[in-house]
Motif scaffolding. Structure first.
Motif, PDB file in Angstrom:
ATOM      1  N   PHE A 207     -46.130  47.351  42.277  1.00  0.00           N
ATOM      2  CA  PHE A 207     -47.428  47.444  42.950  1.00  0.00           C
ATOM      3  C   PHE A 207     -47.151  47.445  44.448  1.00  0.00           C
ATOM      4  O   PHE A 207     -46.062  47.045  44.883  1.00  0.00           O
ATOM      5  N   PRO A 208     -48.109  47.917  45.267  1.00  0.00           N
ATOM      6  CA  PRO A 208     -47.844  47.939  46.711  1.00  0.00           C
ATOM      7  C   PRO A 208     -47.339  46.604  47.233  1.00  0.00           C
ATOM      8  O   PRO A 208     -47.865  45.541  46.914  1.00  0.00           O
ATOM      9  N   SER A 209     -46.312  46.666  48.061  1.00  0.00           N
ATOM     10  CA  SER A 209     -45.664  45.468  48.592  1.00  0.00           C
ATOM     11  C   SER A 209     -46.608  44.666  49.478  1.00  0.00           C
ATOM     12  O   SER A 209     -46.630  43.434  49.428  1.00  0.00           O
ATOM     13  N   ALA A 210     -47.376  45.342  50.305  1.00  0.00           N
ATOM     14  CA  ALA A 210     -48.342  44.684  51.192  1.00  0.00           C
ATOM     15  C   ALA A 210     -49.610  45.521  51.232  1.00  0.00           C
ATOM     16  O   ALA A 210     -49.551  46.759  51.217  1.00  0.00           O
ATOM     17  N   ILE A 211     -50.739  44.835  51.271  1.00  0.00           N
ATOM     18  CA  ILE A 211     -52.037  45.514  51.355  1.00  0.00           C
ATOM     19  C   ILE A 211     -52.896  44.777  52.373  1.00  0.00           C
ATOM     20  O   ILE A 211     -52.916  43.537  52.409  1.00  0.00           O
ATOM     21  N   ALA A 212     -53.596  45.540  53.201  1.00  0.00           N
ATOM     22  CA  ALA A 212     -54.584  44.973  54.119  1.00  0.00           C
ATOM     23  C   ALA A 212     -55.943  45.578  53.805  1.00  0.00           C
ATOM     24  O   ALA A 212     -56.066  46.797  53.668  1.00  0.00           O
ATOM     25  N   LEU A 213     -56.939  44.728  53.650  1.00  0.00           N
ATOM     26  CA  LEU A 213     -58.326  45.187  53.557  1.00  0.00           C
ATOM     27  C   LEU A 213     -58.891  45.222  54.967  1.00  0.00           C
ATOM     28  O   LEU A 213     -58.904  44.198  55.666  1.00  0.00           O
ATOM     29  N   CYS A 214     -59.381  46.360  55.387  1.00  0.00           N
ATOM     30  CA  CYS A 214     -59.834  46.524  56.771  1.00  0.00           C
ATOM     31  C   CYS A 214     -61.296  46.955  56.783  1.00  0.00           C
ATOM     32  O   CYS A 214     -61.687  47.838  56.011  1.00  0.00           O
ATOM     33  N   GLY A 215     -62.076  46.330  57.638  1.00  0.00           N
ATOM     34  CA  GLY A 215     -63.476  46.701  57.717  1.00  0.00           C
ATOM     35  C   GLY A 215     -64.205  45.978  58.823  1.00  0.00           C
ATOM     36  O   GLY A 215     -63.614  45.276  59.649  1.00  0.00           O
TER      37      GLY A 215
ATOM     38  N   PHE B 251     -52.911  50.228  53.993  1.00  0.00           N
ATOM     39  CA  PHE B 251     -53.986  49.680  54.806  1.00  0.00           C
ATOM     40  C   PHE B 251     -55.279  50.347  54.321  1.00  0.00           C
ATOM     41  O   PHE B 251     -55.512  51.529  54.570  1.00  0.00           O
ATOM     42  N   LEU B 252     -56.093  49.604  53.608  1.00  0.00           N
ATOM     43  CA  LEU B 252     -57.305  50.149  52.986  1.00  0.00           C
ATOM     44  C   LEU B 252     -58.475  49.976  53.946  1.00  0.00           C
ATOM     45  O   LEU B 252     -59.064  48.901  54.064  1.00  0.00           O
ATOM     46  N   ASP B 253     -58.810  51.048  54.634  1.00  0.00           N
ATOM     47  CA  ASP B 253     -59.832  51.018  55.678  1.00  0.00           C
ATOM     48  C   ASP B 253     -61.222  51.206  55.073  1.00  0.00           C
ATOM     49  O   ASP B 253     -61.378  51.829  54.018  1.00  0.00           O
ATOM     50  N   GLU B 254     -62.231  50.675  55.769  1.00  0.00           N
ATOM     51  CA  GLU B 254     -63.636  50.815  55.363  1.00  0.00           C
ATOM     52  C   GLU B 254     -63.892  50.260  53.957  1.00  0.00           C
ATOM     53  O   GLU B 254     -64.733  50.784  53.215  1.00  0.00           O
ATOM     54  N   VAL B 255     -63.198  49.202  53.588  1.00  0.00           N
ATOM     55  CA  VAL B 255     -63.409  48.613  52.257  1.00  0.00           C
ATOM     56  C   VAL B 255     -64.834  48.110  52.105  1.00  0.00           C
ATOM     57  O   VAL B 255     -65.433  48.207  51.025  1.00  0.00           O
ATOM     58  N   ASP B 256     -65.413  47.572  53.176  1.00  0.00           N
ATOM     59  CA  ASP B 256     -66.764  47.035  53.060  1.00  0.00           C
ATOM     60  C   ASP B 256     -67.828  48.121  52.991  1.00  0.00           C
ATOM     61  O   ASP B 256     -69.021  47.820  52.947  1.00  0.00           O
ATOM     62  N   ALA B 257     -67.419  49.395  52.944  1.00  0.00           N
ATOM     63  CA  ALA B 257     -68.371  50.467  52.622  1.00  0.00           C
ATOM     64  C   ALA B 257     -68.704  50.456  51.138  1.00  0.00           C
ATOM     65  O   ALA B 257     -69.731  50.999  50.722  1.00  0.00           O
ATOM     66  N   LEU B 258     -67.834  49.846  50.328  1.00  0.00           N
ATOM     67  CA  LEU B 258     -68.073  49.761  48.885  1.00  0.00           C
ATOM     68  C   LEU B 258     -69.026  48.613  48.585  1.00  0.00           C
ATOM     69  O   LEU B 258     -69.035  47.601  49.282  1.00  0.00           O
ATOM     70  N   THR B 259     -69.817  48.759  47.531  1.00  0.00           N
ATOM     71  CA  THR B 259     -70.744  47.707  47.123  1.00  0.00           C
ATOM     72  C   THR B 259     -70.783  47.659  45.597  1.00  0.00           C
ATOM     73  O   THR B 259     -70.133  48.444  44.910  1.00  0.00           O
ATOM     74  N   GLY B 260     -71.562  46.726  45.074  1.00  0.00           N
ATOM     75  CA  GLY B 260     -71.853  46.676  43.646  1.00  0.00           C
ATOM     76  C   GLY B 260     -70.627  46.512  42.760  1.00  0.00           C
ATOM     77  O   GLY B 260     -69.622  45.914  43.127  1.00  0.00           O
ATOM     78  N   ARG B 261     -70.702  47.075  41.562  1.00  0.00           N
ATOM     79  CA  ARG B 261     -69.625  46.962  40.587  1.00  0.00           C
ATOM     80  C   ARG B 261     -68.339  47.596  41.100  1.00  0.00           C
ATOM     81  O   ARG B 261     -67.231  47.131  40.781  1.00  0.00           O
ATOM     82  N   THR B 262     -68.469  48.646  41.886  1.00  0.00           N
ATOM     83  CA  THR B 262     -67.276  49.307  42.413  1.00  0.00           C
ATOM     84  C   THR B 262     -66.476  48.364  43.290  1.00  0.00           C
ATOM     85  O   THR B 262     -65.250  48.281  43.175  1.00  0.00           O
ATOM     86  N   LEU B 263     -67.152  47.643  44.178  1.00  0.00           N
ATOM     87  CA  LEU B 263     -66.446  46.696  45.049  1.00  0.00           C
ATOM     88  C   LEU B 263     -65.746  45.626  44.229  1.00  0.00           C
ATOM     89  O   LEU B 263     -64.559  45.328  44.443  1.00  0.00           O
ATOM     90  N   LEU B 264     -66.473  45.025  43.284  1.00  0.00           N
ATOM     91  CA  LEU B 264     -65.868  43.970  42.467  1.00  0.00           C
ATOM     92  C   LEU B 264     -64.681  44.499  41.672  1.00  0.00           C
ATOM     93  O   LEU B 264     -63.661  43.811  41.518  1.00  0.00           O
ATOM     94  N   SER B 265     -64.792  45.721  41.150  1.00  0.00           N
ATOM     95  CA  SER B 265     -63.703  46.300  40.380  1.00  0.00           C
ATOM     96  C   SER B 265     -62.476  46.538  41.250  1.00  0.00           C
ATOM     97  O   SER B 265     -61.348  46.225  40.850  1.00  0.00           O
ATOM     98  N   VAL B 266     -62.681  47.082  42.446  1.00  0.00           N
ATOM     99  CA  VAL B 266     -61.558  47.348  43.351  1.00  0.00           C
ATOM    100  C   VAL B 266     -60.839  46.045  43.714  1.00  0.00           C
ATOM    101  O   VAL B 266     -59.608  45.946  43.631  1.00  0.00           O
ATOM    102  N   LEU B 267     -61.601  45.028  44.114  1.00  0.00           N
ATOM    103  CA  LEU B 267     -60.985  43.748  44.486  1.00  0.00           C
ATOM    104  C   LEU B 267     -60.250  43.130  43.302  1.00  0.00           C
ATOM    105  O   LEU B 267     -59.148  42.581  43.445  1.00  0.00           O
ATOM    106  N   GLY B 268     -60.861  43.214  42.116  1.00  0.00           N
ATOM    107  CA  GLY B 268     -60.232  42.652  40.930  1.00  0.00           C
ATOM    108  C   GLY B 268     -58.939  43.366  40.563  1.00  0.00           C
ATOM    109  O   GLY B 268     -57.946  42.726  40.178  1.00  0.00           O
ATOM    110  N   GLN B 269     -58.924  44.680  40.671  1.00  0.00           N
ATOM    111  CA  GLN B 269     -57.714  45.436  40.340  1.00  0.00           C
ATOM    112  C   GLN B 269     -56.581  45.141  41.323  1.00  0.00           C
ATOM    113  O   GLN B 269     -55.410  45.043  40.928  1.00  0.00           O
ATOM    114  N   LEU B 270     -56.923  44.994  42.594  1.00  0.00           N
ATOM    115  CA  LEU B 270     -55.892  44.645  43.578  1.00  0.00           C
ATOM    116  C   LEU B 270     -55.335  43.254  43.298  1.00  0.00           C
ATOM    117  O   LEU B 270     -54.120  43.021  43.400  1.00  0.00           O
TER     118      LEU B 270
END
Length: 433
Positions: A167-175, A137-156
């Motif tokens: 890879f993780p069986s289930a992931i939740a983006l929380c924010g 459960f990835l909390d505070e994801v919307d604290a990320l911005t810019g290239r970092t945010l795009l990179s994180v979303l792309g890698q997931l």
């Protein structure tokens, strides 16, 4: 130690009164069991982290998954330095795993790979080494911005195809916001994804609901069971009516009464106590309220709030999601027939905030208790006449720097009333009269 009503950070079982995660997030266990990726969003301090931590502990204890809540906020300072942000996130992740997971479920050493692939490689290595399906459960994801945010979303997204063993069986983006409102550009807070395409593997977006009346009764009943202090039925209903179940406000009202007003356990808590606590919260503008109301400066929020205050129709471009954005922030709710401020306490605080500074150094500003008749009643005729005189003398000055110009007279009158009574009464605000 007796439990208490919590207004700061996630609730801790045994320390705080709380509603169970199963009641608040009934859909999540099925999504996790089905190995889904999803989004959970809700306004600040509605209990997202509390519910997720409890749920992660339940899943791990049951022995079916290795589940943990990881905060992504450590990457906030590096919007365009993916490597630095990822290393900060993973450092914090290892600390969290050490506290919340048994040794056999903790991650192996993080790999030494190029920054743009570090997060996915780290999560892949963890999933492969873990003897159970890994749930994050990835909390505070919307604290990320810019290239970092795009990179994180792309890698997931890229790692999704390797589930569940690689890879993780289930992931939740929380924010705070849904994925479409995540900010892309670090220097321009208004530049958003506009669509969930960088995370198009999500199966659904969930919004954590506010407390129901029954849940408010259950929460307050926990205090009664431990201390013997009762809440009258009317007091519980009044608390719900003033907050419409907003979790922080529900806890804050009770905390104000029990810990600050120090109403003794032998004294039942009544509607008068609830009203007094609500007024104290409104005047004090605690951190929760201040951080929320800072959003009033956002043009997207102003385009929705201003017509609501004026009582006019909310108009917005059908291709614009300003309304949904303001709803996601928790400032506004949409009913079958109207768009309105989320609850009466927010409604009262908003006009107070907008009136701040209007009377500083202005000749004719109201003085406390200046409109009280000898028998204690409000001198309504005198108040209206004095306000009329004040408005005609200062209209240009008051209006000059007011961002919500359409409702300046309304805000000024309410601010005038607040200063006239100075805490010795209540101003019942109704917008757009």
């Amino acid at each position: 130690m007796a439990r208490s009503f919590n207004t700061t950070g996630p609730c801790v079982p045994g320390d705080h009164y709380m509603i169970t995660a199963a009641e608040r997030l009934p859909e999540v266990p099925a999504l996790v069991a089905a190995r889904k990726y999803f989004v959970l969003h809700a306004p600040r301090q509605t209990g997202k982290t509390t519910a997720l931590q409890a749920l992660a502990a339940e899943l791990t204890t049951a022995g079916t998954q290795a589940a943990v809540v990881l905060s992504m906020e450590a990457g906030r300072p590096w919007p365009d330095d993916v490597g630095a942000a990822t290393r900060a996130i993973l450092t914090r992740a290892r600390q969290t795993a050490r506290v919340h997971l048994p040794p056999e479920l903790r991650p192996p050493p993080w790999p030494d790979v190029w920054p743009e692939g570090l997060l996915s490689e780290a999560f892949a290595g963890w999933a492969q080494a873990c003897p159970r399906p890994l749930v994050l459960f990835l909390d505070e994801v919307d604290a990320l911005t810019g290239r970092t945010l795009l990179s994180v979303l792309g890698q997931l997204r890229d790692g999704y195809r390797d589930r569940p063993g690689g890879f993780p069986s289930a992931i939740a983006l929380c924010g705070l916001r849904d994925v479409r409102d995540y900010r892309v550009t670090a220097t321009d807070g208004q530049t958003r994804l506009s669509s969930p395409s960088p995370f198009n593997i999500k199966v659904t977006s969930l919004r954590l609901h506010d407390f129901t009346l029954d849940e408010v009764h259950e929460l307050y009943s926990q205090h009664t069971a431990e201390t013997g202090q009762t809440f009258t039925r009317q007091a519980v209903e009044r608390a719900y009516d003033l907050t419409l179940g907003q979790p922080w406000l529900i806890n804050a009202l009770a905390y104000e009464i029990v810990d600050r007003m120090r109403i003794l356990p032998a004294v039942p808590i009544t509607t008068e106590h609830i009203d007094g606590a609500a007024e104290r919260l409104t005047i004090a503008r605690e951190t929760h309220l201040d951080s929320l109301l800072e959003r009033l400066h956002d043009p997207r929020v102003r385009r929705i709030i201003e017509p609501v205050l004026a009582g006019t129709q909310v108009r917005f471009n059908p291709f614009s999601d300003d309304l949904q954005y303001t709803i996601d922030l928790g400032l506004i709710r949409r009913t079958a027939s109207a768009v309105e401020v989320a609850n009466p306490i927010y409604r009262n605080v908003i006009t107070r905030v907008l009136a701040d500074g209007l009377f500083e150094g202005v000749l004719g500003a109201p003085q406390p208790h200046s409109f009280v008749l000898p028998d204690g009643r409000l001198d309504l005729d005198g108040l209206l006449q004095r306000f009329s005189d004040f408005w005609h003398r200062t209209e240009d000055l008051v209006d000059a720097d007011q961002p919500y110009r359409e409702v300046t007279p309304h805000i000024t009158l309410l601010g005038y009333l607040d200063r006239a009574i100075n805490g010795s009464g209540f101003v019942d605000r109704e917008y757009g009269v």
